[in-house]
Design a protein around this motif. Structure first.
Motif, mmCIF file in Angstrom:
data_model
loop_
_atom_site.group_PDB
_atom_site.id
_atom_site.type_symbol
_atom_site.label_atom_id
_atom_site.label_comp_id
_atom_site.label_asym_id
_atom_site.label_seq_id
_atom_site.Cartn_x
_atom_site.Cartn_y
_atom_site.Cartn_z
ATOM 1 N N ASP A 264 -34.198 28.830 -0.259
ATOM 2 C CA ASP A 264 -33.403 27.681 -0.706
ATOM 3 C C ASP A 264 -32.013 28.083 -1.184
ATOM 4 O OD1 ASP A 264 -34.212 29.068 -2.928
ATOM 5 O OD2 ASP A 264 -34.988 27.338 -4.027
ATOM 6 N N GLY A 265 -31.663 29.379 -1.054
ATOM 7 C CA GLY A 265 -30.369 29.856 -1.496
ATOM 8 C C GLY A 265 -30.345 30.360 -2.923
ATOM 9 N N PHE A 266 -31.445 30.188 -3.640
ATOM 10 C CA PHE A 266 -31.531 30.656 -5.024
ATOM 11 C C PHE A 266 -31.530 32.179 -5.063
ATOM 12 C CE2 PHE A 266 -34.001 32.194 -8.620
ATOM 13 C CZ PHE A 266 -33.450 31.515 -9.689
ATOM 14 N N VAL A 267 -30.788 32.741 -6.004
ATOM 15 C CA VAL A 267 -30.765 34.193 -6.194
ATOM 16 C C VAL A 267 -30.988 34.493 -7.671
ATOM 17 C CG1 VAL A 267 -29.399 36.310 -6.033
ATOM 18 C CG2 VAL A 267 -29.203 34.567 -4.244
ATOM 19 N N LEU A 268 -31.921 35.374 -7.939
ATOM 20 C CA LEU A 268 -32.197 35.830 -9.306
ATOM 21 C C LEU A 268 -31.991 37.328 -9.357
ATOM 22 C CD1 LEU A 268 -33.423 35.280 -12.198
ATOM 23 C CD2 LEU A 268 -35.619 35.963 -11.197
ATOM 24 N N ASN A 269 -31.231 37.787 -10.338
ATOM 25 C CA ASN A 269 -31.032 39.212 -10.552
ATOM 26 C C ASN A 269 -31.574 39.591 -11.920
ATOM 27 O OD1 ASN A 269 -29.420 39.994 -8.128
ATOM 28 N ND2 ASN A 269 -27.986 38.495 -8.967
ATOM 29 N N GLY A 270 -32.229 40.727 -11.992
ATOM 30 C CA GLY A 270 -32.778 41.199 -13.264
ATOM 31 C C GLY A 270 -32.768 42.710 -13.334
ATOM 32 N N ARG A 271 -32.980 43.217 -14.536
ATOM 33 C CA ARG A 271 -33.003 44.664 -14.738
ATOM 34 C C ARG A 271 -34.136 45.026 -15.680
ATOM 35 N NH1 ARG A 271 -27.987 48.226 -15.527
ATOM 36 N NH2 ARG A 271 -28.800 49.236 -13.665
ATOM 37 N N SER A 272 -34.635 46.230 -15.522
ATOM 38 C CA SER A 272 -35.604 46.784 -16.459
ATOM 39 C C SER A 272 -35.169 48.205 -16.778
ATOM 40 C CB SER A 272 -37.017 46.783 -15.849
ATOM 41 O OG SER A 272 -37.971 47.232 -16.802
ATOM 42 N N LEU A 273 -34.986 48.490 -18.052
ATOM 43 C CA LEU A 273 -34.492 49.796 -18.496
ATOM 44 C C LEU A 273 -35.636 50.577 -19.125
ATOM 45 C CD1 LEU A 273 -31.171 48.600 -20.214
ATOM 46 C CD2 LEU A 273 -31.542 49.238 -17.826
ATOM 47 N N MET A 274 -36.005 51.688 -18.505
ATOM 48 C CA MET A 274 -37.111 52.480 -19.034
ATOM 49 C C MET A 274 -36.811 53.058 -20.412
ATOM 50 S SD MET A 274 -39.830 52.444 -17.239
ATOM 51 C CE MET A 274 -40.622 53.889 -17.955
ATOM 52 N N SER A 275 -35.542 53.175 -20.761
ATOM 53 C CA SER A 275 -35.178 53.711 -22.073
ATOM 54 C C SER A 275 -35.633 52.803 -23.209
ATOM 55 C CB SER A 275 -33.658 53.905 -22.163
ATOM 56 O OG SER A 275 -32.982 52.669 -21.979
ATOM 57 N N LYS A 276 -35.975 51.549 -22.888
ATOM 58 C CA LYS A 276 -36.399 50.596 -23.916
ATOM 59 C C LYS A 276 -37.912 50.451 -24.022
ATOM 60 C CE LYS A 276 -32.176 47.816 -23.872
ATOM 61 N NZ LYS A 276 -31.811 48.188 -25.253
ATOM 62 N N ILE A 277 -38.655 51.294 -23.317
ATOM 63 C CA ILE A 277 -40.105 51.198 -23.371
ATOM 64 C C ILE A 277 -40.610 51.592 -24.763
ATOM 65 C CG2 ILE A 277 -40.631 53.564 -22.612
ATOM 66 C CD1 ILE A 277 -42.817 52.307 -20.787
ATOM 67 N N SER A 278 -41.672 50.949 -25.219
ATOM 68 C CA SER A 278 -42.184 51.184 -26.572
ATOM 69 C C SER A 278 -43.124 52.379 -26.665
ATOM 70 C CB SER A 278 -42.920 49.934 -27.067
ATOM 71 O OG SER A 278 -42.077 48.810 -27.060
ATOM 72 N N ARG A 279 -43.635 52.841 -25.529
ATOM 73 C CA ARG A 279 -44.542 53.995 -25.512
ATOM 74 C C ARG A 279 -44.066 54.963 -24.442
ATOM 75 N NH1 ARG A 279 -49.444 52.266 -28.099
ATOM 76 N NH2 ARG A 279 -49.676 49.995 -28.111
ATOM 77 N N ASP A 280 -44.122 56.261 -24.743
ATOM 78 C CA ASP A 280 -43.716 57.256 -23.770
ATOM 79 C C ASP A 280 -44.711 57.287 -22.613
ATOM 80 O OD1 ASP A 280 -41.776 59.621 -23.348
ATOM 81 O OD2 ASP A 280 -43.745 60.483 -22.901
ATOM 82 N N PRO A 281 -44.244 57.517 -21.385
ATOM 83 C CA PRO A 281 -45.158 57.580 -20.234
ATOM 84 C C PRO A 281 -46.306 58.559 -20.416
ATOM 85 C CG PRO A 281 -42.905 57.453 -19.464
ATOM 86 C CD PRO A 281 -42.835 57.585 -20.955
ATOM 87 N N THR A 282 -46.061 59.680 -21.088
ATOM 88 C CA THR A 282 -47.144 60.650 -21.286
ATOM 89 C C THR A 282 -48.238 60.085 -22.183
ATOM 90 O OG1 THR A 282 -45.902 61.677 -23.107
ATOM 91 C CG2 THR A 282 -45.653 62.649 -20.923
ATOM 92 N N ASP A 283 -47.851 59.260 -23.158
ATOM 93 C CA ASP A 283 -48.848 58.631 -24.030
ATOM 94 C C ASP A 283 -49.691 57.638 -23.247
ATOM 95 O OD1 ASP A 283 -50.127 57.734 -26.521
ATOM 96 O OD2 ASP A 283 -48.889 55.949 -26.296
#
Length: 368
Positions: A264-283
Motif C-alpha cells: 500500500d506504499g506504507f514504509v516503517l523504519n526501526g532500529r534495535s541497538l544491542m548496546s541497550k540490552i538489559s542482560r549480557d548475551p553470555t548471561d
C-alpha cells in the motif's frame, strides 16, 4: 544479500537448497561453496568440532552458484530454536501495555500514556537482577503496576522459550507467516547466536521473531500459540562465525535496521541497538544451557529486540500491524540482511521436511 567490505572479510556458514537436497555451504568471493561431506553432513556437525572456523576456512567443496542465485535455507539444521523475551527496557514497557490492554490495540494508546507516566525512566540503565532492579520492582508493586513481563525483564531470571521446532525455520527470501487469528502483530528484528552443545557461542546471524501482540497480550499462557506457527520464524542469511574479524563484542555493539515496505506504499523504519540490552548475551546463554538443561545438537538463541512499533498505520491510536504482502528487511553491518515477505501461516508452504526426511535424504546421498 550484497556484502559490504566488512562482510566480505567474514567467515560464513549456512545452508542452501540444491536439487539433491539441503547442502552445507560457505561463502568465498561472492560464490556459494557446497562443503557438505561425510565428515560434516550438517551445520550441527561443524559446530560441534573443536575449531569450526578453521574447518570451514579450509574445507574443500563445489561452487554451486553466485550469492543471490541459490535458494537459501535457515542456516541451522539440528539445533533447537530458543528465544529470549523482554530483554530491552523499551520493549518491556510495550509488553506491559499489551498485557494491560488484553490484546486490544484500541486501548493501547491510552494505556501507553498512563504506563509511561507511572514507570517513566525508572527502567533506563537498569541491570536485571541487581539491587536497584529489586528496589524498582518493589516501587512498581506498591503502585499496582507490577507485571509478569517486568519480572522477567528486570528480575533475576530471564525469559527463555522455544521459538520454533527444529528444521522449521525459514531462510532469507522466503515467506514468513502470521497466524490468521491475529489482527495486531509486528516483526521483531533480533540477533541470533549460534551455540554448540557445550555452551560455546561460535557465531551470530539475524532473525525475525514474528510477534502476535494481540494473542500474547490476551494471556502469557498463549505464548507458544503466538510464537510457534508455520513459517513464523526466519533466520539468516548465514551464520557469521567468530574469528579475528568478528567477535562477541561486535554482537554487543551491533545496530539492527528494520524496514517494512507495504504493498500500500506504507514504509516503517526501526532500529534495535544491542548496546541497550538489559542482560549480557553470555548471561542469556548460561540461563539457557547448563547442568539444568542440555542441548546435544546445540541451539540458536534469539536475543530479543529493542524495537516495538507504535506508529499508527491504519487507524489513529491503533499503532502498527502487518498487512499481507509486507516486505520485511532486517539488516546489520557485519551480518548482512534477512528479507522476507509476510503471508498468513495458512498460505505459506507447509513444513514437511523434518528430521526423518533429513536423515533419509542424507543417507540416500551416502553422507551418513
Amino acid at each position: 544479500m550484497e556484502l559490504n567490505e566488512k562482510e566480505r572479510q567474514g567467515l560464513w556458514l549456512g545452508r542452501a537448497q540444491l536439487d539433491v537436497g539441503p547442502a552445507v555451504v560457505t561463502l568465498r568471493d561472492g560464490r556459494l561453496i557446497d562443503i557438505t561431506s561425510k565428515q560434516a553432513p550438517t551445520v550441527r556437525d561443524i559446530m560441534e568440532m573443536d575449531d569450526p572456523a578453521a574447518y570451514v576456512r579450509g574445507a574443500s567443496g563445489t561452487d554451486v552458484g553466485a550469492l543471490g542465485e541459490v535458494a537459501m535455507l535457515a542456516p541451522c539444521d539440528l539445533q533447537a530454536i530458543k528465544a529470549c523475551g523482554v530483554t530491552f527496557a523499551q520493549s518491556m514497557v510495550e509488553r506491559v501495555i499489551e498485557e494491560q490492554a488484553a490484546g486490544d490495540p484500541d486501548k493501547a494508546a491510552e494505556i501507553r500514556t498512563r504506563v509511561s507516566e507511572i514507570i517513566g525512566d525508572s527502567l533506563d540503565q537498569i541491570e536485571a537482577g541487581s539491587p536497584k532492579a529489586a528496589k524498582v520492582k518493589q516501587e512498581l508493586i506498591e503502585l499496582g503496576m507490577w507485571s509478569q513481563y517486568l519480572e522477567v525483564g528486570i528480575g533475576p531470571d530471564a525469559e527463555v522459550f522455544s521459538k520454533a521446532q527444529t528444521l522449521s525455520s525459514v531462510g532469507t527470501g522466503a515467506d514468513v507467516g502470521l497466524h490468521p487469528m491475529s489482527n495486531w502483530n509486528n516483526p521483531e528484528p533480533e540477533i541470533v547466536l549460534a551455540v554448540n552443545s557445550r555452551g560455546n557461542i561460535l557465531g551470530a546471524t539475524l532473525g525475525n521473531d514474528v510477534n502476535l501482540r494481540d494473542v500474547e497480550g490476551r494471556s502469557a499462557l498463549l505464548l507458544s500459540k503466538a510464537k510457534d506457527n508455520n513459517a513464523s520464524c526466519a533466520i539468516g542469511p548465514m551464520i557469521r562465525l567468530f574469528d579475528d574479524t568478528f567477535s562477541l563484542d561486535d554482537v554487543r555493539n551491533a545496530e539492527l535496521d528494520l524496514t517494512v515496505e507495504g504493498e500500500d506504499g506504507f514504509v516503517l523504519n526501526g532500529r534495535s541497538l544491542m548496546s541497550k540490552i538489559s542482560r549480557d548475551p553470555t548471561d542469556l546463554v548460561k540461563q539457557t544451557v547448563g547442568r539444568h538443561h542440555q542441548y546435544p545438537d546445540g541451539f540458536m538463541l534469539f536475543l530479543g529486540t529493542l524495537f516495538a512499533p507504535t506508529e499508527d498505520r491504519d487507524e489513529p491510536g491503533q499503532g502498527f500491524t502487518h498487512h499481507i504482502g509486507d516486505r520485511v528487511t532486517i539488516a546489520s553491518d557485519g551480518l548482512g540482511a534477512l528479507t522476507n515477505t509476510v503471508r498468513l501461516s495458512t498460505e505459506c508452504p507447509e513444513w514437511t521436511f523434518g528430521l526423518a526426511a533429513l536423515m533419509r535424504n542424507l543417507a540416500g546421498r551416502n553422507l551418513l
